[in-house]
Design a protein around this motif. Structure first.
Motif, mmCIF file in Angstrom:
data_model
loop_
_atom_site.group_PDB
_atom_site.id
_atom_site.type_symbol
_atom_site.label_atom_id
_atom_site.label_comp_id
_atom_site.label_asym_id
_atom_site.label_seq_id
_atom_site.Cartn_x
_atom_site.Cartn_y
_atom_site.Cartn_z
ATOM 1 N N ASN A 183 0.784 -1.244 0.057
ATOM 2 C CA ASN A 183 0.186 -0.052 0.200
ATOM 3 C C ASN A 183 0.869 1.302 -0.025
ATOM 4 O O ASN A 183 0.375 2.372 0.160
ATOM 5 N N PHE A 184 2.199 1.332 0.016
ATOM 6 C CA PHE A 184 2.897 2.332 0.041
ATOM 7 C C PHE A 184 2.951 3.112 -1.052
ATOM 8 O O PHE A 184 2.860 2.477 -2.238
ATOM 9 N N ASP A 185 2.915 4.418 -0.934
ATOM 10 C CA ASP A 185 2.659 5.491 -2.163
ATOM 11 C C ASP A 185 3.613 6.563 -1.834
ATOM 12 O O ASP A 185 3.307 7.396 -1.191
ATOM 13 N N ARG A 243 -0.115 10.806 -2.976
ATOM 14 C CA ARG A 243 -1.434 11.456 -3.716
ATOM 15 C C ARG A 243 -2.664 11.211 -2.867
ATOM 16 O O ARG A 243 -3.610 11.453 -3.718
ATOM 17 N N GLY A 244 -2.694 11.093 -1.624
ATOM 18 C CA GLY A 244 -3.939 10.792 -0.959
ATOM 19 C C GLY A 244 -4.884 11.907 -0.550
ATOM 20 O O GLY A 244 -6.127 11.814 -0.171
ATOM 21 N N MET A 265 3.395 6.588 6.507
ATOM 22 C CA MET A 265 2.293 6.972 7.559
ATOM 23 C C MET A 265 1.119 7.000 7.047
ATOM 24 O O MET A 265 0.053 6.544 7.413
ATOM 25 N N TYR A 266 1.197 8.141 5.798
ATOM 26 C CA TYR A 266 -0.182 8.359 5.339
ATOM 27 C C TYR A 266 -0.603 7.265 4.501
ATOM 28 O O TYR A 266 -2.078 6.992 4.310
ATOM 29 N N SER A 267 -0.017 6.351 4.014
ATOM 30 C CA SER A 267 -0.253 5.084 3.262
ATOM 31 C C SER A 267 -1.056 4.232 4.183
ATOM 32 O O SER A 267 -2.202 3.550 3.826
ATOM 33 N N ILE A 268 -0.429 4.252 5.567
ATOM 34 C CA ILE A 268 -1.454 3.242 6.605
ATOM 35 C C ILE A 268 -2.643 4.061 7.130
ATOM 36 O O ILE A 268 -3.724 3.590 7.091
#
Length: 277
Positions: A84-86, A90-91, A133-136
């Motif tokens: 799930n790492f980006d 882009r979230g 962090m934001y990917s999680i």
């Protein structure tokens, strides 16, 4: 880059423990990670095992708890989570603040992450841990945090890539040893123990930037006097305003500092902040 190394690892391995060269883990860290990786391998909501507890220790009967705090100073994860790492970050969307409020159940925390993530859109970021962090978070994932800090970070110095401030209170936090066999939580959930830890960790991370609290207080007064921030001040202090939550929550920030003082009784920066708060 660390992210490239992680991509390589998880193309070949289903799980891994990651320790960078400036980290000094207690031996129990490795046994803890090994047991957690095995126990929660099929729990999709659990996406990271942390060895770091920035508050030194955290109350509760169990040996660890579930949190939204993502700390890369000694950690472990699974290939199923890393997918799930980006890296491109882009979230963010107009709905992100509401998503963060649902995730943290904390208005201050949600506002900070909404600002932070929006500010990163379209910018090159030379980190990987913020993106992780934001990917999680945007998957509403959980991290496992030990009841005691298991990793010391020896990388706070002026030659460091990011942790350049040797006055940072977290630099003096020693590693402790975790007792086995572990006492496990009865279920996987984001409960009050994790929520309160995340709240205090959030305030602590902001307090570590308070080298000149008098100046920050003056900015806080200017930008909060009328309930809304004038456009000119908002632009001038746009990179400072999101880090002023300890001044909005002075009594709670003092509680955080008093808690940490038990682990860092000789830390001069902490003593100065206690005098101020």
């Amino acid at each position: 880059r660390p992210a490239s190394a992680m991509h390589w690892i998880f193309r070949h391995e289903p799980k891994a423990i990651i320790v960078e060269d400036d980290l000094l883990p207690d031996p129990s860290f490795f046994f803890f990670c090994e047991e957690m990786l095995e126990k929660y391998e099929r729990s999709e909501q659990v996406m990271l095992v942390s060895g770091r507890n920035n508050l030194g220790e955290w109350h509760g009967e169990e040996s660890y708890f579930f949190s939204r705090t993502i700390n890369p100073w000694g950690w472990a994860t699974w290939a199923r989570a890393w997918k799930n790492f980006d890296f491109l970050y882009r979230g963010w969307s107009e709905k992100s603040r509401g998503v963060f409020l649902e995730i943290f159940q904390d208005e201050d925390h949600a506002a900070f992450h909404d600002y932070n993530q929006k500010a990163m859109q379209g910018r090159f970021c030379d980190t990987w841990d913020i993106q992780w962090m934001y990917s999680i978070l945007l998957k509403k994932g959980l991290s496992i945090v030990p009841a005691k800090n298991l990793v010391r970070n020896a990388g706070f110095h002026d030659q460091a890539t990011h942790t350049r401030f040797d006055f940072d209170m977290r630099a003096d936090l020693e590693a402790s040893s975790l007792t086995f066999p572990l006492d496990h939580p009865k279920q996987v959930e984001y409960a009050s123990r994790g929520r309160q830890f995340d709240r205090w960790n959030f305030l602590l991370e902001q307090l570590t930037t308070f080298k000149n609290p008098g100046i920050l207080t003056a900015i806080h007064k200017m930008t909060s006097a009328n309930g809304s921030v004038p456009a000119a001040l908002a632009e001038r202090y746009k990179d400072v305003i999101p880090y002023l939550y300890p001044l909005k929550n002075r009594a709670e920030s003092r509680q955080v500092l008093l808690h940490l003082q038990a682990h860092l009784p000789e830390n001069g920066f902490l003593k100065n902040l206690l005098n101020y708060f």
